[in-house]
Motif scaffolding. Structure first.
Motif, mmCIF file in Angstrom:
data_model
loop_
_atom_site.group_PDB
_atom_site.id
_atom_site.type_symbol
_atom_site.label_atom_id
_atom_site.label_comp_id
_atom_site.label_asym_id
_atom_site.label_seq_id
_atom_site.Cartn_x
_atom_site.Cartn_y
_atom_site.Cartn_z
ATOM 1 N N LEU A 207 42.839 50.897 33.287
ATOM 2 C CA LEU A 207 42.401 50.184 32.479
ATOM 3 C C LEU A 207 43.474 48.124 33.001
ATOM 4 O O LEU A 207 45.056 48.406 33.183
ATOM 5 C CB LEU A 207 43.462 50.429 30.769
ATOM 6 C CG LEU A 207 42.571 50.766 30.238
ATOM 7 C CD1 LEU A 207 43.422 50.856 28.604
ATOM 8 C CD2 LEU A 207 41.189 50.318 29.854
ATOM 9 N N GLU B 112 43.965 62.969 32.090
ATOM 10 C CA GLU B 112 43.372 63.154 30.266
ATOM 11 C C GLU B 112 44.438 63.196 29.088
ATOM 12 O O GLU B 112 44.065 62.019 28.494
ATOM 13 C CB GLU B 112 42.886 64.373 30.834
ATOM 14 C CG GLU B 112 41.974 64.193 31.811
ATOM 15 C CD GLU B 112 42.602 65.322 33.072
ATOM 16 O OE1 GLU B 112 42.200 65.082 34.227
ATOM 17 O OE2 GLU B 112 43.639 65.810 33.474
ATOM 18 N N ALA C 63 43.726 55.676 25.252
ATOM 19 C CA ALA C 63 42.561 55.030 24.577
ATOM 20 C C ALA C 63 42.393 55.304 22.730
ATOM 21 O O ALA C 63 41.101 54.655 22.293
ATOM 22 C CB ALA C 63 41.443 56.320 24.752
ATOM 23 N N ALA D 226 36.529 50.344 26.140
ATOM 24 C CA ALA D 226 35.557 49.263 27.359
ATOM 25 C C ALA D 226 35.622 47.997 27.238
ATOM 26 O O ALA D 226 36.062 47.737 26.333
ATOM 27 C CB ALA D 226 33.680 49.625 25.833
ATOM 28 N N VAL E 39 37.712 48.569 33.115
ATOM 29 C CA VAL E 39 38.282 49.864 32.746
ATOM 30 C C VAL E 39 37.884 51.229 33.939
ATOM 31 O O VAL E 39 36.306 50.915 34.463
ATOM 32 C CB VAL E 39 37.874 50.639 31.204
ATOM 33 C CG1 VAL E 39 35.988 50.007 30.861
ATOM 34 C CG2 VAL E 39 38.720 51.828 30.938
ATOM 35 N N GLU E 40 38.131 51.851 34.666
ATOM 36 C CA GLU E 40 37.530 53.160 35.043
ATOM 37 C C GLU E 40 38.178 54.344 34.270
ATOM 38 O O GLU E 40 39.409 54.916 34.190
ATOM 39 C CB GLU E 40 38.406 53.135 36.201
ATOM 40 C CG GLU E 40 37.633 52.162 37.193
ATOM 41 C CD GLU E 40 39.295 52.159 38.684
ATOM 42 O OE1 GLU E 40 38.937 53.667 39.460
ATOM 43 O OE2 GLU E 40 39.441 51.152 38.794
ATOM 44 N N GLU E 41 37.395 54.789 32.943
ATOM 45 C CA GLU E 41 37.777 55.953 32.727
ATOM 46 C C GLU E 41 38.375 56.597 33.109
ATOM 47 O O GLU E 41 37.972 57.618 34.372
ATOM 48 C CB GLU E 41 36.417 56.539 32.170
ATOM 49 C CG GLU E 41 36.263 57.476 30.721
ATOM 50 C CD GLU E 41 36.262 57.437 29.560
ATOM 51 O OE1 GLU E 41 37.220 57.771 28.764
ATOM 52 O OE2 GLU E 41 35.445 56.258 29.136
ATOM 53 N N GLY E 42 39.474 57.542 32.096
ATOM 54 C CA GLY E 42 40.349 58.090 32.392
ATOM 55 C C GLY E 42 41.485 58.059 34.110
ATOM 56 O O GLY E 42 42.320 58.622 33.953
ATOM 57 N N ARG E 43 41.222 56.712 34.802
ATOM 58 C CA ARG E 43 41.946 55.993 35.548
ATOM 59 C C ARG E 43 42.525 55.037 34.996
ATOM 60 O O ARG E 43 43.857 54.915 35.896
ATOM 61 C CB ARG E 43 40.642 56.707 36.758
ATOM 62 C CG ARG E 43 41.147 57.854 37.467
ATOM 63 C CD ARG E 43 40.155 57.620 38.426
ATOM 64 N NE ARG E 43 40.442 56.866 39.851
ATOM 65 C CZ ARG E 43 39.983 56.377 40.008
ATOM 66 N NH1 ARG E 43 38.833 56.186 40.396
ATOM 67 N NH2 ARG E 43 40.846 55.404 41.242
ATOM 68 N N SER F 122 34.718 50.285 19.751
ATOM 69 C CA SER F 122 34.315 50.312 21.361
ATOM 70 C C SER F 122 35.650 50.481 22.297
ATOM 71 O O SER F 122 35.143 50.730 23.025
ATOM 72 C CB SER F 122 32.974 49.338 22.008
ATOM 73 O OG SER F 122 33.499 48.279 21.664
ATOM 74 N N TRP G 25 45.697 59.302 29.038
ATOM 75 C CA TRP G 25 44.451 58.441 28.224
ATOM 76 C C TRP G 25 43.757 58.412 27.115
ATOM 77 O O TRP G 25 44.240 58.229 27.106
ATOM 78 C CB TRP G 25 43.240 58.935 29.523
ATOM 79 C CG TRP G 25 41.880 58.374 29.088
ATOM 80 C CD1 TRP G 25 41.217 58.216 28.722
ATOM 81 C CD2 TRP G 25 42.378 57.025 30.148
ATOM 82 N NE1 TRP G 25 40.178 57.625 28.752
ATOM 83 C CE2 TRP G 25 40.991 56.141 28.864
ATOM 84 C CE3 TRP G 25 42.425 56.022 30.796
ATOM 85 C CZ2 TRP G 25 40.627 54.876 30.084
ATOM 86 C CZ3 TRP G 25 42.350 54.327 31.174
ATOM 87 C CH2 TRP G 25 41.075 54.620 30.213
ATOM 88 N N GLU G 26 44.006 60.001 27.222
ATOM 89 C CA GLU G 26 43.901 60.095 24.762
ATOM 90 C C GLU G 26 44.997 58.772 24.448
ATOM 91 O O GLU G 26 44.224 58.219 23.086
ATOM 92 C CB GLU G 26 44.203 61.837 24.688
ATOM 93 C CG GLU G 26 43.787 61.754 23.687
ATOM 94 C CD GLU G 26 43.838 63.646 23.383
ATOM 95 O OE1 GLU G 26 44.613 63.966 22.774
ATOM 96 O OE2 GLU G 26 43.336 63.938 24.101
#
Length: 145
Positions: A75, A13, A20, A44, A69-73, A41, A16-17
């Protein structure tokens, strides 16, 4: 595809922060010299980073776009740096105890870069991405202290 891996002393996390926040990319992407804009975005699918590569005064303005994208996992990015060409860059995160295993895979997909034979291209990409992951670790770990 050149594959480079590094353990980062932070949670997925926390890594990912940083990923992101598109404004942070010049801090760890080797060759990126400045960020001109980041789509609202981001990260995204379809969102773009508007960056410059090179060293002043020889800067080239281009973009990097999110393909998957797989959120948190994970790109998958299409990085552009014309006239050198384009590359696909995949960044994936996997928990490893209290740390995160970050893997970066990259290969040229268009332009002059694809003309360089893979046995010559891969070591250069690996060297560059080893430095990029070192810088990413510095940013993430510095934020978590």
């Amino acid at each position: 595809m050149s594959t480079t891996t590094r353990t980062v002393s932070a949670t997925p996390e926390q890594v990912w922060e940083v990923l992101a926040d598109g404004w942070l990319y010049p801090l760890f992407v080797v060759g990126a010299s400045r960020m001109r804009d980041v789509d609202e975005s981001w990260p995204a699918v379809g969102a773009r980073l508007h960056h410059s590569v090179g060293t002043w005064p020889l800067l080239i303005d281009d973009t990097t776009e999110v393909l998957e994208v797989e959120e948190g996992r994970r790109l998958l990015l299409k990085a552009r740096g014309w006239p050198a060409g384009e590359a696909h860059v995949e960044i994936s995160l996997r928990p490893d105890g209290a740390s995160t295993l970050v893997t970066m895979k990259e290969d040229a997909t268009a332009g002059p870069g694809v003309l360089v034979p893979k046995p010559l291209r891969d070591p250069q990409l690996h060297w560059r991405n080893t430095e990029a992951l070192k810088r990413l670790a510095f940013v993430v770990e510095g934020r978590t202290r």
